[in-house]
Motif scaffolding. Sequence first.
Motif, PDB file in Angstrom:
ATOM      1  N   ILE A 140       0.875  -1.187   0.000  1.00 56.66           N
ATOM      2  CA  ILE A 140       0.000   0.000   0.000  1.00 56.66           C
ATOM      3  C   ILE A 140       0.905   1.228   0.000  1.00 56.66           C
ATOM      4  O   ILE A 140       1.790   1.358   0.850  1.00 56.66           O
ATOM      5  N   ASN A 141       0.665   2.130  -0.967  1.00 53.88           N
ATOM      6  CA  ASN A 141       1.468   3.349  -1.033  1.00 53.88           C
ATOM      7  C   ASN A 141       1.152   4.278   0.140  1.00 53.88           C
ATOM      8  O   ASN A 141       0.046   4.280   0.685  1.00 53.88           O
ATOM      9  N   ASP A 142       2.144   5.049   0.487  1.00 53.85           N
ATOM     10  CA  ASP A 142       1.975   6.026   1.575  1.00 53.85           C
ATOM     11  C   ASP A 142       1.248   7.260   1.016  1.00 53.85           C
ATOM     12  O   ASP A 142       1.772   7.913   0.101  1.00 53.85           O
ATOM     13  N   PRO A 143       0.081   7.627   1.569  1.00 61.24           N
ATOM     14  CA  PRO A 143      -0.649   8.801   1.064  1.00 61.24           C
ATOM     15  C   PRO A 143       0.020  10.122   1.435  1.00 61.24           C
ATOM     16  O   PRO A 143      -0.304  11.177   0.877  1.00 61.24           O
ATOM     17  N   GLY A 144       0.952  10.049   2.368  1.00 63.27           N
ATOM     18  CA  GLY A 144       1.654  11.256   2.786  1.00 63.27           C
ATOM     19  C   GLY A 144       0.906  12.109   3.774  1.00 63.27           C
ATOM     20  O   GLY A 144       1.338  13.219   4.080  1.00 63.27           O
ATOM     21  N   THR A 145      -0.162  11.631   4.311  1.00 60.65           N
ATOM     22  CA  THR A 145      -0.937  12.364   5.311  1.00 60.65           C
ATOM     23  C   THR A 145      -0.985  11.574   6.599  1.00 60.65           C
ATOM     24  O   THR A 145      -0.769  10.359   6.616  1.00 60.65           O
ATOM     25  N   GLY A 146      -1.253  12.272   7.686  1.00 61.46           N
ATOM     26  CA  GLY A 146      -1.353  11.610   8.980  1.00 61.46           C
ATOM     27  C   GLY A 146       0.008  11.351   9.579  1.00 61.46           C
ATOM     28  O   GLY A 146       1.065  11.744   9.087  1.00 61.46           O
ATOM     29  N   LYS A 147       0.017  10.593  10.678  1.00 60.22           N
ATOM     30  CA  LYS A 147       1.262  10.316  11.409  1.00 60.22           C
ATOM     31  C   LYS A 147       2.052   9.161  10.807  1.00 60.22           C
ATOM     32  O   LYS A 147       3.204   8.950  11.170  1.00 60.22           O
ATOM     33  N   GLY A 148       1.449   8.425   9.955  1.00 56.35           N
ATOM     34  CA  GLY A 148       2.131   7.309   9.312  1.00 56.35           C
ATOM     35  C   GLY A 148       1.259   6.766   8.196  1.00 56.35           C
ATOM     36  O   GLY A 148       0.082   7.084   8.088  1.00 56.35           O
ATOM     37  N   GLY A 149       1.843   5.928   7.360  1.00 55.75           N
ATOM     38  CA  GLY A 149       1.036   5.354   6.293  1.00 55.75           C
ATOM     39  C   GLY A 149       1.836   4.407   5.412  1.00 55.75           C
ATOM     40  O   GLY A 149       3.066   4.278   5.511  1.00 55.75           O
ATOM     41  N   GLY A 150       1.093   3.766   4.524  1.00 58.02           N
ATOM     42  CA  GLY A 150       1.690   2.791   3.608  1.00 58.02           C
ATOM     43  C   GLY A 150       2.013   1.478   4.306  1.00 58.02           C
ATOM     44  O   GLY A 150       1.979   1.359   5.540  1.00 58.02           O
ATOM     45  N   TRP A 151       2.310   0.484   3.486  1.00 59.27           N
ATOM     46  CA  TRP A 151       2.639  -0.845   4.025  1.00 59.27           C
ATOM     47  C   TRP A 151       3.546  -1.588   3.033  1.00 59.27           C
ATOM     48  O   TRP A 151       3.373  -1.514   1.819  1.00 59.27           O
ATOM     49  N   GLN A 152       4.503  -2.320   3.595  1.00 58.30           N
ATOM     50  CA  GLN A 152       5.426  -3.123   2.785  1.00 58.30           C
ATOM     51  C   GLN A 152       5.640  -4.476   3.455  1.00 58.30           C
ATOM     52  O   GLN A 152       5.548  -4.597   4.680  1.00 58.30           O
ATOM     53  N   GLU A 153       5.901  -5.476   2.639  1.00 54.62           N
ATOM     54  CA  GLU A 153       6.077  -6.841   3.170  1.00 54.62           C
ATOM     55  C   GLU A 153       7.214  -7.547   2.453  1.00 54.62           C
ATOM     56  O   GLU A 153       7.526  -7.256   1.295  1.00 54.62           O
ATOM     57  N   ALA A 154       7.795  -8.504   3.174  1.00 56.30           N
ATOM     58  CA  ALA A 154       8.834  -9.381   2.602  1.00 56.30           C
ATOM     59  C   ALA A 154       8.492 -10.818   2.960  1.00 56.30           C
ATOM     60  O   ALA A 154       8.240 -11.133   4.125  1.00 56.30           O
ATOM     61  N   LYS A 155       8.452 -11.669   1.940  1.00 53.71           N
ATOM     62  CA  LYS A 155       8.259 -13.101   2.172  1.00 53.71           C
ATOM     63  C   LYS A 155       9.651 -13.724   2.277  1.00 53.71           C
ATOM     64  O   LYS A 155      10.429 -13.674   1.325  1.00 53.71           O
ATOM     65  N   VAL A 156       9.949 -14.282   3.411  1.00 47.37           N
ATOM     66  CA  VAL A 156      11.307 -14.790   3.646  1.00 47.37           C
ATOM     67  C   VAL A 156      11.319 -16.310   3.760  1.00 47.37           C
ATOM     68  O   VAL A 156      10.313 -16.939   4.129  1.00 47.37           O
ATOM     69  N   ASN A 157      12.466 -16.861   3.420  1.00 49.48           N
ATOM     70  CA  ASN A 157      12.697 -18.310   3.503  1.00 49.48           C
ATOM     71  C   ASN A 157      14.098 -18.502   4.086  1.00 49.48           C
ATOM     72  O   ASN A 157      15.079 -18.607   3.362  1.00 49.48           O
ATOM     73  N   LEU A 158      14.183 -18.532   5.397  1.00 53.20           N
ATOM     74  CA  LEU A 158      15.482 -18.551   6.071  1.00 53.20           C
ATOM     75  C   LEU A 158      15.969 -19.981   6.303  1.00 53.20           C
ATOM     76  O   LEU A 158      15.190 -20.864   6.697  1.00 53.20           O
ATOM     77  N   GLU A 159      17.248 -20.170   6.059  1.00 57.34           N
ATOM     78  CA  GLU A 159      17.850 -21.511   6.212  1.00 57.34           C
ATOM     79  C   GLU A 159      18.568 -21.618   7.553  1.00 57.34           C
ATOM     80  O   GLU A 159      19.269 -20.696   7.976  1.00 57.34           O
ATOM     81  N   PHE A 160      18.406 -22.789   8.177  1.00 59.97           N
ATOM     82  CA  PHE A 160      19.075 -23.094   9.442  1.00 59.97           C
ATOM     83  C   PHE A 160      19.789 -24.430   9.301  1.00 59.97           C
ATOM     84  O   PHE A 160      19.314 -25.344   8.623  1.00 59.97           O
TER      85      PHE A 160
END
Length: 255
Positions: free
Chosen positions: A150-170
Amino acid sequence: MNVRKVLLLILTIAAWALAACNMTFGDCYPVGERTSGAGAGPGSEPRPVFTSSASGDFGADPQGGGEGKIACNEWELEEEEERPSDSSETPTTTSPTSPPDACPGIGDIAGDGVTFLSCSDACRSKCPPGMASWVFGGFDPSEFNFVVIINDPGTGKGGGWQEAKVNLEFRRLTVPHPVRSWNCNFSIGMPLRTEIYGQIDADRAASLSEEITEEVANRMDYDLPPGIFCSRFIDQTRATFMSKYKGLGARVTNP
């Protein structure tokens, strides 16, 4: 027969035996200088250097201290033919192969992911002093590829959203046993902008995610089955984000 005659007879037999041991048959030639048979030289005539009629003490050197090898009996020529010409032809025995090391070294385990390293009781000496087990390596920021949801609208105290799908090896390596490896899949999300932390681009989000996941990985129990390990790892990552970065609003969820 008296004792004196018996002793004389014994001495006579011993002298005869010694003479027989030193007797040669025929002429003596330097090895390689006969015209036929073993040791014959090409196109040369017999050139005796010592014969059985020569005088001298038994056991005397018929060569007179010369350097050439003299062959007076057939068995000497046979031995000369069978003997290797130089040391390179002499058979050598190889030492038996050393048994393999039952506790091989750790080797190179660098790379993406986290490895838990330990030693079995039988291989405890392979571990560094004072370190029975430890976690090696870590994650790379490139493993957290954040994309804008979700893009940041630039209004308010915060906004937008970003995600990362991770596949971590152990990985778990217990010397001298084989490496056991597994992966944990989940998602990390956070705002593009917050009141407390300001702008959070993809690089900063990846850096924060690397920091938290490595911290959690260092205190995990690597003896757990992979499924339980991943479930607890996700829970611990979520809790660490909330406690360390309050107000960030990060979410850690199953895929």
